[in-house]
Design an enzyme around this catalytic site. Structure first.
Site, PDB file in Angstrom:
ATOM      1  N   PRO A   1       0.832  -1.206   0.000  1.00  0.00           N
ATOM      2  CG  PRO A   1      -0.508  -1.469   1.863  1.00  0.00           C
ATOM      3  CD  PRO A   1       0.802  -1.895   1.310  1.00  0.00           C
ATOM      4  CG  MET A   2       3.422   2.490  -1.793  1.00  0.00           C
ATOM      5  SD  MET A   2       4.451   2.314  -3.254  1.00  0.00           S
ATOM      6  CE  MET A   2       3.805   0.841  -3.978  1.00  0.00           C
TER       7      MET A   2
ATOM      8  CB  VAL B   1      -4.924   5.637  -3.238  1.00  0.00           C
ATOM      9  CG1 VAL B   1      -4.996   4.721  -2.021  1.00  0.00           C
ATOM     10  CG2 VAL B   1      -5.045   7.094  -2.804  1.00  0.00           C
ATOM     11  CD  GLU B   2      -0.237   1.637  -6.981  1.00  0.00           C
ATOM     12  OE1 GLU B   2      -0.899   0.584  -6.956  1.00  0.00           O
ATOM     13  OE2 GLU B   2       0.229   2.130  -8.023  1.00  0.00           O
ATOM     14  CG  LEU B   3      -6.678   0.492  -3.174  1.00  0.00           C
ATOM     15  CD1 LEU B   3      -7.919  -0.096  -3.847  1.00  0.00           C
ATOM     16  CD2 LEU B   3      -7.085   1.473  -2.082  1.00  0.00           C
TER      17      LEU B   3
END
Ligand SMILES: [Zn+2]
Length: 455
Positions: A353-354, A423-425
């Site tokens: 996540p990121m 948004v990297e989940l």
């Protein structure tokens, strides 16, 4: 089911593709030169994993060591099916590794790297997902449109997603309106919605600010559409009537434009067995390879296809023939361009996540105080997310992951100078247990709400 992408047999494909890219591409000639700026970009599109394909996670001591390792691997005579699945951080990469290539990967590792097997049998994980979903794939009679709906209990076909959107539109006719923002390469409508809490969603209110939210640019990132729909469902549920007056007051400052599945053709394709397909379904003239990476196809022209992109149509990061060559990126950019007083844009992807913020095509920071402001917003979002389920999302400029051009966030920044986030989940890959849907929805619902007062 076999991949529809043409694949040439034999070893050394990655090396050959590097050579081709170097011969035919000014962009990748630069990437292939000894002065490296990021990882190689000529990996072929992720294949349908064979039974013995493993997902390996490699931790390296620095971003430079990560990229050098990948360049070494690209020249190591590996098979066509070894590919980069994703970057878990600036010092970490996930690879899809058929058993036949395991030794080559280990030989290319520097001594101070750490290799972990995330999944020994990715083909098996994929088959288990397909078997689980098969019995439920035709049902559209979900139990309501709230966050408690059984729609969020598992991943859904595009027809099921459309049915849920139709139910939302029918349940909230004043606050929510649907419209078609464009058509895909294969001619399907790209469906968007606008949420106007406390207002009239069929009328543009110049007194309100706009927010652009999109998901599903990358076909295989199945967690992103339901996460965005969960956020929308929560906003509607909490603000209908007088349920949650503070949230109603907050949201009534904005018109929120929502596109849950940008890459409709690609999403449908992943449900036909090619589960790890990423790009759209463009037929590239003069090539047997399909697809353009929509997240490398955005303008502006001055940055398009300059970093972390390939001009090789077989690559998973193929940037297309020009900025906005693809109908899907045209539709989304025209929607964004049309919004009055736009305050925020978010593009939901998996996985990290990121939370990535501009700039991502260059290590240069955003101008003036912008970089600090974006970092603050991303940190507030990460704090809010962590408070829900303890999940850590790492905030950083997109370039810190690796420099890559052609995404929404740099375009939004350069054209509107607004905060914009990729948004990297959550998750350790693209195939994750369905329990992640509710958890991802819950934490990102909170993450978005907490930054709205700061816009
Ligand atoms: Zn993505």
């Amino acid at each position: 089911m076999a991949s529809t992408t043409l694949r040439l047999p034999g070893l050394g494909w990655a090396l050959l593709s590097l050579l081709l890219a170097a011969l035919f591409s000014s962009c990748c000639l630069a990437s292939a030169s000894p002065v490296m700026n990021g990882p190689p970009t000529t990996w072929l599109s992720a294949p349908v994993p064979a039974e013995d394909t493993a997902q390996l996670r490699v931790f390296l001591p620095s971003p430079e060591a990560r990229d050098q390792f990948l360049w070494r691997l690209a020249g190591a005579g590996v098979s066509a099916d070894l590919t980069t699945l994703g970057f878990c951080s600036s010092r970490c990469v996930d690879l899809l590794v058929p058993e036949v290539d395991r030794q080559a990967v280990e030989a290319a590792l520097p001594a101070d790297a750490v290799l972990r097997t995330a999944e020994r049998n990715l083909g098996g994980r994929l088959r288990a997902e397909r078997d689980r979903l098969a019995g439920d794939a035709h049902r559209t009679d979900f139990s309501g449109v709230t966050r408690a709906s059984d729609f969020f209990e598992d991943f859904r076909t595009y027809a099921q997603i459309e049915a849920f959107m139709d139910s939302l539109l029918a349940a909230y006719p004043e606050a929510l309106s649907g419209f078609v923002s464009g058509r895909t390469f294969e001619g399907r409508p790209i469906r968007s919605m606008v949420l106007s809490v406390g207002g009239n969603s069929t009328v543009v209110d110049a007194g309100r600010r706009s927010i652009h939210l999109q998901a599903g640019q990358h076909a295989r990132e199945w967690l992103s559409p339901p996460t965005l729909l969960y956020i929308l469902s929560g906003f509607l549920e909490e603000t209908s009537g007088s349920a949650n007056l503070p949230l109603r007051d907050l949201l009534s400052q904005f018109d929120i434009y929502i596109t849950p599945v940008v890459n409709v053709d690609g999403y449908l394709h992943t449900w036909k067995g090619d589960r790890l397909w990423r790009k759209n379904r463009r037929v590239n003239s003069g090539s047997n390879f399909l697809g353009v990476d929509l997240n490398r196809n955005w303008g502006p022209n001055s940055t398009w296809c300059t970093e972390g992109s390939s001009t090789f149509p077989g690559s998973d990061v193929y940037c297309g023939t020009e900025a906005f060559s693809e109908p899907e990126t045209q539709a989304m950019s025209q929607l964004l361009d049309s919004l009055p007083n736009v305050a925020l844009a978010i593009d939901y992807h998996t996985y990290g996540p990121m939370i990535l913020y501009p700039l991502q095509h260059t290590y240069d920071p955003a101008e003036g105080d912008d970089a600090a402001h974006f970092d603050h917003l991303a940190t507030v979002m990460a704090d809010a997310i962590r408070a829900v389920h303890g999940q850590e999302y790492e905030p950083m400029p997109g370039s810190q992951l690796y420099p890559h051009s052609g995404g929404l966030i740099d375009y939004a920044y350069y054209t509107r100078r607004i905060p914009a986030f990729t948004v990297e989940l959550r998750g350790d890959g693209f195939i994750v247990p369905p329990s992640n849907i509710l958890e991802s929805g819950e934490e990102n619902y909170r993450g978005l709400i907490d930054i709205l007062p700061l816009l």
